[in-house]
Each structure stands twice: as structure tokens, then as C-alpha cells.
Design an enzyme around this catalytic site. Structure first.
Site, PDB file in Angstrom:
ATOM      1  CG  ASP A 164      -1.966   1.226   1.148  1.00 55.59           C
ATOM      2  OD1 ASP A 164      -2.962   0.938   0.584  1.00 55.59           O
ATOM      3  OD2 ASP A 164      -1.922   2.008   2.163  1.00 55.59           O
ATOM      4  CE1 TYR A 276      -4.090   7.531   0.189  1.00 57.96           C
ATOM      5  CE2 TYR A 276      -4.034   7.824   2.520  1.00 57.96           C
ATOM      6  CZ  TYR A 276      -4.276   7.287   1.486  1.00 57.96           C
ATOM      7  OH  TYR A 276      -4.500   5.710   1.558  1.00 57.96           O
ATOM      8  CG  HIS A 332      -5.735  -2.898  -0.493  1.00 52.87           C
ATOM      9  ND1 HIS A 332      -4.916  -2.380  -1.499  1.00 52.87           N
ATOM     10  CD2 HIS A 332      -5.196  -2.147   0.697  1.00 52.87           C
ATOM     11  CE1 HIS A 332      -4.105  -1.592  -1.136  1.00 52.87           C
ATOM     12  NE2 HIS A 332      -4.056  -1.309   0.115  1.00 52.87           N
TER      13      HIS A 332
END
Length: 352
Positions: A164, A276, A332
Site C-alpha cells: 500500500d 495523501y 487489498h
């Protein structure tokens, strides 16, 4: 021309972020009506640590202070110090504990070290805290942390394993510091050179990446992480769409361990979200002509609800020595969802 394109990017990002923010607010209002404001704001600070975080079978806890930033990094290590380093970088919303299965599996062959990344868990977060601290989470800061961490642990290179957000850091670190990475293993994290191009040409992936834009907003993302006693973390690991496909892959105690990462006293929730924010607020980087020179293994859970399998295509253009292994039926969170399969793939590839 570059200045104008940056302005267009900023405006576009804010328009999209505001759109998703309005949808989230609408959802929040509906949930508050159904469950009451106390449920929305009623998260609890975890005073006591879940016992699984201190399980000696996982390894031993340690701390190092990095030179340039002065931040104290927390890590868990398993295996003897004279063995080669395997450094494991986690993603969001996780911590070192997401590598619990690999710490046990590879301790006989490696010094396996799983740190809390900058601002996560017991690793310090740089000031200022909150939304305006995003410049301290640029990719250059994150890759520099890895470089100094390898040195502080007493090594000159490592086998780098990442998932990730850790995978994004690992890709760029391998490009910029080829002498420090002997082998690279990345799980469910696309090469940055393929991600933006794929998202521009596949609207389905653009929709799946809505949260990247939503996290650009101030205040609201932090409160959504805490809402309904960290329902976001429950949904990430155990929800019908995003969660692990094996019911027992993440237990209730495991879930509490991840919640504790964000709910312990004094934690800076904005730190994780600022990864982010920094990603979209800084000028995009060109990957034309860049190569990852070390042998590289990509492991991908094909039931990832956030990242499409198509993101793996074209990776070999950036990585000459490239191996792709799909894990059918895995989410994921592939290294937690099917740890036996992932460990087997890693073990066979590392031996070869």
C-alpha cells in the site's frame, strides 16, 4: 506554462475533493439521524494496549532517532542482528503489526524489521500537527526516512518489502537509492509511473480512488476516521467490499491493535492523512527513463476493491528484472488475508 498547469491541477483537485466531501457530509447526516450524534462523535481513546502488540513471538520493540529530522522511530524486529536486513513498510490505516506473519516466517533467514512509518503508531510526527503539516510528509521526506533508518539499524542495504503506501515509498526509494536495495517486494501498490496514466484512462479506477481526493479537505477526513468509534478501520479490514476475504484473517484483537494506532492518547491522526495531501499538492514527478534495477517481485491480491488488477500492466517497462504473482481470492490486505500463500511466494522467489 508549468505555473498555469499547476493552477489548473489545484483547482481541479479542490473541485473533485469538494464534490466527494459533500457526498460524505450527506452520508454523515443520514447516519447521525439514524444513530444519533453521540454515536458519530463517540469514539473512545484507547488507554490500554492490546496484548497482541506485545507478544514476544512477534519480535522485540526498539527505537532509533533519525539524524536529519530528529524523529524517534519505533520498530519491531525479529531475527539475529548478524543476518541480512528485511525492512517491511506498512500502509494505511495500518502500523508495523500488519507484518506480524512475515516477522515470524522470515526471522530464521533475516533480521526482519517492521517500523511504524512517520507519524504512525509510536513513531513521532513532525510539527506542525494537523492539516498544515502536510509538507512534512512529502515523498522526499518519506524516502529519506527509509535511508536513515537502514543506516540507524546498522546496515548498508536491505531486502525491501512493502504494501500500500509503503509500496509507493518503496518504489521511489528503489529508483533513487538502487545501492541500498538488494531485492524489492511490493504488494498491492502500483508503480507510480503506471498509476496516474491508468487512472486517466480508466474511469472505474478514478472512482475507486475517490478517497485520495476526499483526503485533500481539512478537518472532515480526520473526523471520518474517528467517526462511530473508528468505523473506517473496521470497514477497511472486515467490511464486505474492502475487507479481507477470509473471515478469520483479522481477528477482533487485531482490529483493536489497528484502532489503537489511531486512538491511543496523544496520537496525531492528521499525520496518516497528510501522506495523501502531500501526494497531490506537490508537482507530479516524471518517470520517463527511470528504472528499478534490483530484482523485483510484485504480489497482488486480485480481489482488491481499491486498486484494479490492470494497474500491474506495464510495470515491466520500469523494472527489467520483474516477477508478478497473483493471489486469487485475496483482498487489498494480501499479506494478512492469505499469509501462508504470500509467505510461500516470497520464500520461493528469495531462494531463486
Amino acid at each position: 506554462m508549468g505555473f498555469l498547469s499547476n493552477i489548473v491541477q489545484v483547482v481541479t483537485t479542490w473541485v473533485i475533493a469538494s464534490f466527494y466531501g459533500s457526498l460524505v457530509l450527506f452520508y454523515v447526516v443520514l447516519r447521525i439521524i439514524r444513530r444519533g450524534p453521540r454515536a458519530f462523535f463517540g469514539y473512545k481513546v484507547r488507554q490500554g494496549r492490546p496484548k497482541c502488540l506485545d507478544d514476544p513471538e512477534q519480535g522485540t520493540h526498539g527505537y532509533v532517532r533519525l539524524k536529519s529530522s530528529g524523529l524517534r522511530f519505533h520498530y519491531v524486529a525479529a531475527g539475529e542482528r548478524d543476518k541480512p536486513l528485511m525492512l517491511c513498510l506498512h500502509g494505511f490505516p495500518e502500523c508495523w503489526y500488519s507484518w506480524r506473519h512475515q516477522l515470524k516466517e522470515f526471522r530464521n533467514s533475516y533480521r526482519v524489521v517492521a517500523p511504524d512509518l512517520r507519524g504512525y503508531g509510536e513513531t513521532e510526527s513532525p510539527q506542525p500537527f494537523g492539516y498544515w503539516g502536510w509538507p512534512n510528509f512529502s515523498v522526499s521526506h518519506l524516502t529519506n526516512d527509509v535511508q536513515e533508518l537502514i543506516e540507524a539499524l546498522g546496515y548498508s542495504s536491505c531486502t525491501l518489502v512493502a504494501h500500500d503506501w509503503g509500496g509507493i515509498i518503496a518504489w521511489l526509494f528503489a529508483v533513487d537509492h538502487p545501492d541500498l536495495v538488494d531485492k524489492l517486494i511490493v504488494m498491492n501498490a502500483p508503480h507510480p509511473g503506471t498509476f496516474m496514466k491508468y487512472m486517466r484512462t480508466h474511469f472505474s479506477q478514478f472512482r475507486r480512488s475517490w478517497y485520495v481526493f476526499f483526503y485533500q479537505l481539512p478537518w472532515l477526513p480526520e473526523n471520518m476516521v474517528k467517526a462511530f468509534d473508528f468505523q473506517l478501520i473496521y470497514g477497511a479490514f472486515k467490511g464486505k467490499g474492502m475487507g479481507c476475504k477470509r473471515r478469520d484473517a483479522v481477528t477482533e484483537e487485531d482490529l483493536e491493535a489497528f484502532k489503537y494506532t489511531f486512538a491511543r492518547p496523544g496520537v496525531n491522526i492528521s499525520a496518516a492523512i497528510n501522506y495523501y495531501r502531500a501526494m497531490l499538492k506537490q508537482p507530479p514527478r516524471s518517470y520517463k527513463g527511470t528504472k528499478v534495477t534490483c530484482p523485483t517481485l510484485m504480489i497482488w491480491g486480485d480481489q482488491d476493491a481499491a486498486l484494479e488488477v490492470g494497474l500491474t500492466e506495464g510495470t515491466d517497462k520500469f523494472v527489467p528484472d520483474f516477477t508478478l504473482k497473483m493471489v486469487p481470492g485475496a483482498s487489498h490486505w494480501v499479506q494478512q488475508d492469505q499469509p501462508e500463500v504470500v509467505n510461500g511466494i516470497m520464500r520461493d522467489w528469495l531462494k531463486a
